[in-house]
Motif scaffolding. Sequence first.
Motif, PDB file in Angstrom:
ATOM      1  N   VAL A 110      15.679  64.609  45.941  1.00  0.00           N
ATOM      2  CA  VAL A 110      16.240  63.758  46.995  1.00  0.00           C
ATOM      3  C   VAL A 110      15.134  62.969  47.687  1.00  0.00           C
ATOM      4  O   VAL A 110      15.275  61.768  47.961  1.00  0.00           O
ATOM      5  CB  VAL A 110      17.020  64.621  48.017  1.00  0.00           C
ATOM      6  N   GLY A 114      14.899  58.873  47.566  1.00  0.00           N
ATOM      7  CA  GLY A 114      14.833  58.060  48.791  1.00  0.00           C
ATOM      8  C   GLY A 114      13.625  57.146  48.801  1.00  0.00           C
ATOM      9  O   GLY A 114      13.707  55.989  49.238  1.00  0.00           O
ATOM     10  N   GLU A 117      14.259  54.182  46.490  1.00  0.00           N
ATOM     11  CA  GLU A 117      15.131  53.201  47.145  1.00  0.00           C
ATOM     12  C   GLU A 117      14.328  52.337  48.112  1.00  0.00           C
ATOM     13  O   GLU A 117      14.491  51.109  48.156  1.00  0.00           O
ATOM     14  CB  GLU A 117      16.252  53.940  47.878  1.00  0.00           C
ATOM     15  N   ARG A 159      22.496  49.670  48.969  1.00  0.00           N
ATOM     16  CA  ARG A 159      21.862  50.552  47.996  1.00  0.00           C
ATOM     17  C   ARG A 159      21.412  49.788  46.758  1.00  0.00           C
ATOM     18  O   ARG A 159      22.208  49.118  46.108  1.00  0.00           O
ATOM     19  CB  ARG A 159      22.843  51.637  47.554  1.00  0.00           C
ATOM     20  N   ALA A 459      23.795  58.505  44.875  1.00  0.00           N
ATOM     21  CA  ALA A 459      23.907  58.001  46.239  1.00  0.00           C
ATOM     22  C   ALA A 459      25.372  58.069  46.655  1.00  0.00           C
ATOM     23  O   ALA A 459      26.200  57.342  46.108  1.00  0.00           O
ATOM     24  CB  ALA A 459      23.380  56.571  46.325  1.00  0.00           C
ATOM     25  N   THR A 460      25.709  58.939  47.570  1.00  0.00           N
ATOM     26  CA  THR A 460      27.090  59.150  47.996  1.00  0.00           C
ATOM     27  C   THR A 460      27.244  58.700  49.438  1.00  0.00           C
ATOM     28  O   THR A 460      26.248  58.436  50.133  1.00  0.00           O
ATOM     29  CB  THR A 460      27.478  60.625  47.862  1.00  0.00           C
ATOM     30  N   GLU A 462      27.669  60.438  51.879  1.00  0.00           N
ATOM     31  CA  GLU A 462      27.000  61.418  52.735  1.00  0.00           C
ATOM     32  C   GLU A 462      25.510  61.516  52.442  1.00  0.00           C
ATOM     33  O   GLU A 462      24.829  62.388  52.981  1.00  0.00           O
ATOM     34  CB  GLU A 462      27.635  62.806  52.548  1.00  0.00           C
ATOM     35  N   GLY A 463      24.980  60.645  51.600  1.00  0.00           N
ATOM     36  CA  GLY A 463      23.565  60.691  51.264  1.00  0.00           C
ATOM     37  C   GLY A 463      23.362  61.090  49.810  1.00  0.00           C
ATOM     38  O   GLY A 463      24.298  61.160  49.015  1.00  0.00           O
ATOM     39  N   TRP A 464      22.112  61.351  49.453  1.00  0.00           N
ATOM     40  CA  TRP A 464      21.799  61.712  48.066  1.00  0.00           C
ATOM     41  C   TRP A 464      22.333  63.097  47.736  1.00  0.00           C
ATOM     42  O   TRP A 464      22.223  64.022  48.536  1.00  0.00           O
ATOM     43  CB  TRP A 464      20.283  61.694  47.831  1.00  0.00           C
ATOM     44  N   ARG A 465      22.916  63.213  46.536  1.00  0.00           N
ATOM     45  CA  ARG A 465      23.443  64.493  46.079  1.00  0.00           C
ATOM     46  C   ARG A 465      22.966  64.741  44.654  1.00  0.00           C
ATOM     47  O   ARG A 465      23.096  63.876  43.785  1.00  0.00           O
ATOM     48  CB  ARG A 465      24.964  64.494  46.140  1.00  0.00           C
TER      49      ARG A 465
END
Length: 839
Positions: A110, A114, A117, A159, A459-460, A462-465
């Motif tokens: 994660v 980030g 990105e 994103r 990338a969801t 709710e953030g990276w999963r």
Amino acid sequence: MTPPPGSAHETPSQRIARWTAGYRPHAGVPDEFMDDQGRVKGAWPRVLDRLGAMDESEIGARFASAERHIRDAGVSYRIYGDQRDHAWPLGSMPLVIEEDEWRSLSEGIVERAGLMEWVLSDIYGAGSLVAQGLLPAAAVAGSPEFLRPLHGVAPPGGRWLKLYAADIGRGPDGRWRVLADRTQSPSGPGYALENRLVLTRAFPDLYTDLHVERLASFFQAFREGLAVGAQRSDPRICLLTSGPMSSTYVEQAALARYLGLLLVEGDDLVTQDGVLHVRTVSGLKRADVLWRRIDSDYMDPLELNPASRLGVPGLVEALRGGHLVVGNMPGSGILESGALSPYLGGIARHVLGHGLSLPGPRSWWCGDPDALAHVRDHLDGLTLRPVATPGKGMARDAILGPHALEAERERLVSALRDRPFDFVAEEAAPLSTTPGWERGPGGLRLVPRPFVMRVFAAATPEGWRVMPGGFCRISERPDVAPIEMRAGIKSADVWVLSNRPVESVSLIQQGAPRVRRIAGHLPSRAADNLFWFGRYVERAEIVIRLVIAHLGSVGDAVVADLAGDAKAPTALRIRALLDEWGAISAPDLPTVAIAREALCGRKTHGSALAHGLSARDNAASLRERLSSEAWRVLTDLRDALDHDDGEARSEAELLGLAERALSHIAALSGLAGENMNRTAGWHFVDLGRRIERAINTSALAVRFAGDEAGAEDLAVMLSLCDSHITYGARYMHGVALDPVRDMVLLDAFNPRSVAFQIEAIVRHLDELPALRADGLPEPHRRLALQLRAEFSTGEAVDFESATLARLEASFESLADAIAGRYFPNGPHALRPEKLMGLA
């Protein structure tokens, strides 16, 4: 008395002891299974206890079942440059990782995702990394993956990356490290899913008992993340593929099916007024999200690579306007450049305030003078590789390791002198190992094998999963690195073992979506493939029936003139027709050779095998729409017909082969009739079969129910139309011309008659979308109605040979008219978007 190795009389502890007795990690190489003191590590004792409870015959049977499923479902891949499909090579041991270790690994993934990105947004935005000297300008601007037209384009939803992947292994210190970042269009999540599906079928109890983390929730979250940034609340999400020749097309089709995405190729898409649309049989339909599985520079021939035939003109303009979400954004492949890897640590300290918790090997970009000097001084201990993605750099095939041959060394040293910026050097270290099976004289045993694991982060909202598992490649040889799927490399499922029971979630569950009964709009290309799939299956069937007739088997009897005299008039007509249709190489071959070529010929374009393979090729372009049962039947049909042209076979053997092939075709028809939803896709499959049957029956009637037809001709005509039983029940006397013509041409109750086909064709066309708003029939429908009128009002006596020949041509014209209306037939075809408004 000690039981023999591998027998059911071995105790689990004896079996485990035998498997592990000779296992020794390689010196200086981290191993997942055993430490340097010979102790089994982590969660592996739990796995061995469960496997040890099964004898080797049961384990073998379960994996044989998994391999059959792979074959039946057509799970395959292609090696770059090889057009053959290779069955997916699933290894027999998973890669096992404990939950606590996976949690730590996921945090590092994660963090790295980030950072990637952030770097992308800076490269295509403010450019502060270059301005502050943290990244050489030449490493960015000199990369073929830096796409200048994307500079300043803000991705909708914010994103650049929708999916990040990292190839990882353990370094010499035993810690995980990143071997390569995958940001272009990461492959592998679909194969990870297929691995899980296959092994779950084979070992359902192991997954439950060992508390293996499930994958479904990751894919659900990934799909939700794809939609972020779309302008419509119910966006149409497409997966862009380069087509069936892609090395990972099967994976892409599987992902489209599981995630409910529309699988499209570049020809399926068009931009209009800055908005991307899909060409469908209902006209243009807006595409809101595009998950691309082609390289960035092929996305738009107008602004990127003008030689591209895979992308969509105007796509970059749609991105500029904010009307399209693309994952991953074009240009994201620059992060895969080896030139950037030496600088990621410094960038991380600048952005995050600390170094990466998942670093890569130490590396040096040779475009930097100081780094180049270091590389030259320490070349014997480094690995030299190209900075560009394979296939895009001048040094794309150059890899130099410490043990390279002298000639290879000299060539690369010369290249390093001429173009140093094409290379990056890394510290050399062997890949870490994980256990795999090996069969020896004493039965199975475990041996260490090199592996690379690909981990995915989505990338969801709710953030990276991170996917709780991954895609693992394992080499069967210790000296071959599993950097890509090829001969000698197997894949493995990745098991993350929880300490508590995990929730059982269906892999295809998508939460609670809005209820709908229509699967979505059918792309024109898919309709084209479905239509021709139906036609090729019908062509294969009629060739098989002609062979059966030529071998003398007609209905429940044998026609003596056919079986005993290859020069009888009816036999000559069959031979002439097979020759005209390209099923045989010459009409004067012996009977057995005629039958063998027409059924199994690989050099004759009109053989039953050739048509079966063509149907399978069309089906390969429809993998996301084709059930595993249908693929299995197609595979069985191919296997039944795929024999050496020169193989000697008796007439009886060939007759049996033909009858088995017919049964497979009947199974395909049954699957289409019973299992396919009555949406546009089914209409085109059945439409193709009906039109082909009408064409073929008209052609057969010209030869076997013409004005001069004899009794043997008429008997064959009934056999080819599978109407012997019905004719015998209806007429007490022998065959006669008008009754036979009526039955095979005009009888609307006979599912093999031309009249039956034209009624079905009209019904299908009535169900398909019309583009004209004036109420008048479109050209293809007008032609169908004219043909229906002729068959519904005609009498058998009216259908003399000249009329039959004209009708055969009319049905060919109808097929062309349908193709011109619905299918993508080139730049001058009548396109739906020219006829109606947009939706």
